[in-house]
Design a protein around this motif. Structure first.
Motif, PDB file in Angstrom:
ATOM      1  N   GLY A  20       0.784  -1.229   0.000  1.00 47.18           N
ATOM      2  CA  GLY A  20       0.000   0.000   0.000  1.00 47.18           C
ATOM      3  C   GLY A  20       0.812   1.273   0.000  1.00 47.18           C
ATOM      4  O   GLY A  20       0.253   2.375  -0.045  1.00 47.18           O
ATOM      5  N   VAL A  21       2.136   1.157   0.039  1.00 48.86           N
ATOM      6  CA  VAL A  21       3.011   2.334   0.111  1.00 48.86           C
ATOM      7  C   VAL A  21       3.597   2.661  -1.256  1.00 48.86           C
ATOM      8  O   VAL A  21       4.066   1.770  -1.969  1.00 48.86           O
ATOM      9  N   THR A  22       3.578   3.938  -1.606  1.00 54.65           N
ATOM     10  CA  THR A  22       4.312   4.452  -2.759  1.00 54.65           C
ATOM     11  C   THR A  22       5.243   5.550  -2.272  1.00 54.65           C
ATOM     12  O   THR A  22       4.831   6.427  -1.508  1.00 54.65           O
ATOM     13  N   LEU A  23       6.486   5.476  -2.683  1.00 61.13           N
ATOM     14  CA  LEU A  23       7.483   6.496  -2.334  1.00 61.13           C
ATOM     15  C   LEU A  23       7.992   7.123  -3.618  1.00 61.13           C
ATOM     16  O   LEU A  23       8.512   6.430  -4.490  1.00 61.13           O
ATOM     17  N   LEU A  24       7.820   8.438  -3.732  1.00 61.93           N
ATOM     18  CA  LEU A  24       8.278   9.176  -4.909  1.00 61.93           C
ATOM     19  C   LEU A  24       9.314  10.201  -4.470  1.00 61.93           C
ATOM     20  O   LEU A  24       9.048  11.024  -3.585  1.00 61.93           O
ATOM     21  N   VAL A  25      10.500  10.136  -5.078  1.00 66.51           N
ATOM     22  CA  VAL A  25      11.588  11.063  -4.776  1.00 66.51           C
ATOM     23  C   VAL A  25      11.949  11.792  -6.071  1.00 66.51           C
ATOM     24  O   VAL A  25      12.469  11.185  -7.004  1.00 66.51           O
ATOM     25  N   THR A  26      11.656  13.069  -6.125  1.00 64.39           N
ATOM     26  CA  THR A  26      11.857  13.838  -7.357  1.00 64.39           C
ATOM     27  C   THR A  26      13.226  14.503  -7.388  1.00 64.39           C
ATOM     28  O   THR A  26      13.903  14.624  -6.363  1.00 64.39           O
ATOM     29  N   GLY A  27      13.606  14.963  -8.578  1.00 67.90           N
ATOM     30  CA  GLY A  27      14.933  15.545  -8.761  1.00 67.90           C
ATOM     31  C   GLY A  27      14.948  17.003  -9.173  1.00 67.90           C
ATOM     32  O   GLY A  27      16.018  17.533  -9.506  1.00 67.90           O
ATOM     33  N   ASP A  28      13.785  17.683  -9.106  1.00 64.77           N
ATOM     34  CA  ASP A  28      13.784  19.093  -9.534  1.00 64.77           C
ATOM     35  C   ASP A  28      12.852  19.965  -8.700  1.00 64.77           C
ATOM     36  O   ASP A  28      12.384  21.003  -9.165  1.00 64.77           O
ATOM     37  N   GLU A  29      12.608  19.586  -7.449  1.00 66.61           N
ATOM     38  CA  GLU A  29      11.702  20.363  -6.602  1.00 66.61           C
ATOM     39  C   GLU A  29      12.204  21.777  -6.389  1.00 66.61           C
ATOM     40  O   GLU A  29      11.419  22.729  -6.372  1.00 66.61           O
ATOM     41  N   GLU A  30      13.500  21.931  -6.220  1.00 65.07           N
ATOM     42  CA  GLU A  30      14.051  23.249  -5.895  1.00 65.07           C
ATOM     43  C   GLU A  30      13.971  24.244  -7.053  1.00 65.07           C
ATOM     44  O   GLU A  30      14.175  25.440  -6.841  1.00 65.07           O
ATOM     45  N   VAL A  31      13.687  23.774  -8.251  1.00 66.77           N
ATOM     46  CA  VAL A  31      13.571  24.681  -9.398  1.00 66.77           C
ATOM     47  C   VAL A  31      12.153  24.667  -9.959  1.00 66.77           C
ATOM     48  O   VAL A  31      11.933  24.957 -11.134  1.00 66.77           O
ATOM     49  N   GLY A  32      11.177  24.326  -9.114  1.00 61.81           N
ATOM     50  CA  GLY A  32       9.785  24.441  -9.528  1.00 61.81           C
ATOM     51  C   GLY A  32       9.111  23.175  -9.984  1.00 61.81           C
ATOM     52  O   GLY A  32       7.970  23.217 -10.450  1.00 61.81           O
ATOM     53  N   SER A  33       9.806  22.035  -9.909  1.00 66.27           N
ATOM     54  CA  SER A  33       9.221  20.734 -10.297  1.00 66.27           C
ATOM     55  C   SER A  33       8.659  20.761 -11.715  1.00 66.27           C
ATOM     56  O   SER A  33       7.591  20.194 -11.985  1.00 66.27           O
ATOM     57  N   ILE A  34       9.395  21.383 -12.608  1.00 67.04           N
ATOM     58  CA  ILE A  34       8.903  21.551 -13.979  1.00 67.04           C
ATOM     59  C   ILE A  34       8.677  20.196 -14.654  1.00 67.04           C
ATOM     60  O   ILE A  34       7.661  19.980 -15.315  1.00 67.04           O
ATOM     61  N   THR A  35       9.609  19.256 -14.472  1.00 62.77           N
ATOM     62  CA  THR A  35       9.461  17.956 -15.134  1.00 62.77           C
ATOM     63  C   THR A  35       8.678  16.955 -14.299  1.00 62.77           C
ATOM     64  O   THR A  35       8.192  15.957 -14.833  1.00 62.77           O
ATOM     65  N   SER A  36       8.565  17.194 -13.012  1.00 60.47           N
ATOM     66  CA  SER A  36       7.940  16.190 -12.145  1.00 60.47           C
ATOM     67  C   SER A  36       6.514  16.501 -11.743  1.00 60.47           C
ATOM     68  O   SER A  36       5.841  15.654 -11.152  1.00 60.47           O
ATOM     69  N   ALA A  37       6.022  17.692 -12.061  1.00 64.65           N
ATOM     70  CA  ALA A  37       4.682  18.087 -11.603  1.00 64.65           C
ATOM     71  C   ALA A  37       3.618  17.089 -12.029  1.00 64.65           C
ATOM     72  O   ALA A  37       2.810  16.627 -11.205  1.00 64.65           O
ATOM     73  N   ARG A  38       3.608  16.733 -13.297  1.00 65.58           N
ATOM     74  CA  ARG A  38       2.585  15.810 -13.775  1.00 65.58           C
ATOM     75  C   ARG A  38       2.755  14.431 -13.134  1.00 65.58           C
ATOM     76  O   ARG A  38       1.777  13.774 -12.772  1.00 65.58           O
ATOM     77  N   LEU A  39       4.001  13.995 -12.969  1.00 66.42           N
ATOM     78  CA  LEU A  39       4.276  12.712 -12.322  1.00 66.42           C
ATOM     79  C   LEU A  39       3.725  12.704 -10.894  1.00 66.42           C
ATOM     80  O   LEU A  39       3.100  11.720 -10.459  1.00 66.42           O
ATOM     81  N   ILE A  40       3.947  13.783 -10.166  1.00 66.53           N
ATOM     82  CA  ILE A  40       3.443  13.883  -8.797  1.00 66.53           C
ATOM     83  C   ILE A  40       1.917  13.827  -8.787  1.00 66.53           C
ATOM     84  O   ILE A  40       1.300  13.094  -8.001  1.00 66.53           O
ATOM     85  N   GLN A  41       1.306  14.595  -9.659  1.00 72.78           N
ATOM     86  CA  GLN A  41      -0.150  14.644  -9.698  1.00 72.78           C
ATOM     87  C   GLN A  41      -0.749  13.286 -10.046  1.00 72.78           C
ATOM     88  O   GLN A  41      -1.722  12.840  -9.433  1.00 72.78           O
ATOM     89  N   GLU A  42      -0.158  12.604 -11.020  1.00 69.73           N
ATOM     90  CA  GLU A  42      -0.656  11.286 -11.399  1.00 69.73           C
ATOM     91  C   GLU A  42      -0.499  10.285 -10.253  1.00 69.73           C
ATOM     92  O   GLU A  42      -1.388   9.479  -9.981  1.00 69.73           O
TER      93      GLU A  42
END
Length: 365
Positions: free
Chosen positions: A126-148
């Motif tokens: 039941g656990v999902t762990l997401l670690v992004t690589g561009d949060e400090e610059v606005g999550s430009i590439t990861s925003a959609r991934l996070i939302q999905e």
């Protein structure tokens, strides 16, 4: 947990934290972010028994661990604001119970706490762990991934560092980013200035108009300015960057409409408005139930009363709340100095915050 067990657990956490901090991960250096992702993946695999998916989007490396149908989303990032080479001036150290080093507070300690919290569960189902690589610059590439990824889980726990005094972050302002470009007409400033259309004067009008859009808790701040070409030329081009922070979605929409309604004042000039909302606000209603749960669990663990704070800075938790996933932020390290020379983590707080996260996961699953 006995005192000896706690000491050993803290030592193991510090070993993992040192490994992460020594791998610098400046957001704008994609090769460094990729190297960091490999280190984070290796540390995570040691604790979780399996490696993550490597999700590379426009050159930025993100990591995701998924265990069955998602009920709980844990969210963090491994990039930092610190340029490569910062370790030379801000070395890793642990002195008098305080850990220091680039990214130690924002937010590599939060990643370590996450791995250790998950390692102590009977099951990761039941656990999902997401670690992004561009949060400090606005999550430009990861925003959609996070939302999905956030559509479906019952709760999102964001492992960003805590607010002052260890407070959990139950509200975050949403952000919008704009650039206002003014197009004018060049002319000789001495011979025939009247034949030009001064973009600089127009920009001055627009800066005042932009600043007037802010109201109450909503801040609309002109920031980076540029314009002109030479000292004796009427400027044909000028621009200003605008930073917007809002506590409510309705305000974000109001500001966006007002920005796009700007009109030129100086004859012969033209405006170009670029940008828009970047992150929706994390409204306190999205955190209220989870914060109450955290307070109950903290009391049961003997951690003392929890406090909460609403902050102006945004995080990826804004995205999870924006798609309707109840979100509690600031569950990471206790310390201070994010993005500053005095960045630090209080070592003695690591085990307790790890235990709190583990209890939250168990309660929500």
């Amino acid at each position: 947990m006995t005192h000896d067990d706690s000491v050993q657990a803290t030592a193991r956490m510090l070993g993992d934290l040192e490994e992460l901090v020594l791998c610098e991960s400046f957001s704008s250096d994609l090769e460094a972010v990729a190297r960091s992702a490999k280190v984070v993946a290796a540390v995570g695999a040691r604790h979780l028994g399996t490696g993550p998916e490597f999700l590379v989007i426009d050159g930025v490396t993100h990591l995701r661990w998924s265990f069955g149908a998602p009920r709980v989303l844990l969210l963090g990032h491994h990039d930092t604001v610190w340029p490569i080479g910062t370790l030379a001036t801000h070395p890793w150290s642990v002195v008098d119970g305080v850990a220091r080093g680039p990214g130690v507070f924002d937010m590599k300690a939060g990643l370590v706490q996450t791995f250790h919290a998950l390692a102590g569960l009977d099951s990761l189902d039941g656990v999902t762990l997401l670690v992004t690589g561009d949060e400090e610059v606005g999550s430009i590439t990861s925003a959609r991934l996070i939302q999905e990824t956030a559509r479906g889980p019952a709760a999102a726990f964001v492992m960003e560092a805590s607010a002052d005094g260890g407070a959990l972050k139950t509200g975050r302002k949403g952000t919008s980013l704009y650039t206002v470009n003014v197009h004018g007409k060049a002319a000789h400033a001495g011979l025939e200035p009247e034949k030009g259309a001064n973009a600089g004067i127009e920009l001055a009008h627009q800066i005042l108009a932009v600043a007037a859009i802010g109201a109450g808790a909503t801040t609309v701040t002109p920031t980076v300015l540029s314009g002109g070409s030479t000292l004796n030329t009427v400027p044909a081009m000028a621009s200003v960057g605008v930073d917007v922070r809002v506590a409510e979605l309705a305000e974000q929409e109001r500001v966006d409409a007002a920005m796009h309604a700007l009109r030129p004042v100086v004859p012969g000039t033209r405006l170009e408005i670029l940008g828009g909302p970047n992150r929706p606000p994390l409204e306190t209603s999205m955190s209220a139930r989870l914060f109450e749960l955290a307070q109950e669990l903290a009391a049961g663990l003997g951690l003392g009363p929890l406090t909460s704070a609403s902050v102006g800075g945004a995080s990826d938790g804004n995205f999870t709340a924006g798609v309707g996933c109840p979100t509690l932020d600031g569950l990471g390290a206790v310390g201070g100095g994010a993005h500053a020379d005095h960045e630090h983590v209080i070592v003695s707080e690591l085990p307790g915050r790890t235990a709190l996260l583990r209890a939250l996961i168990e309660a929500v699953r």
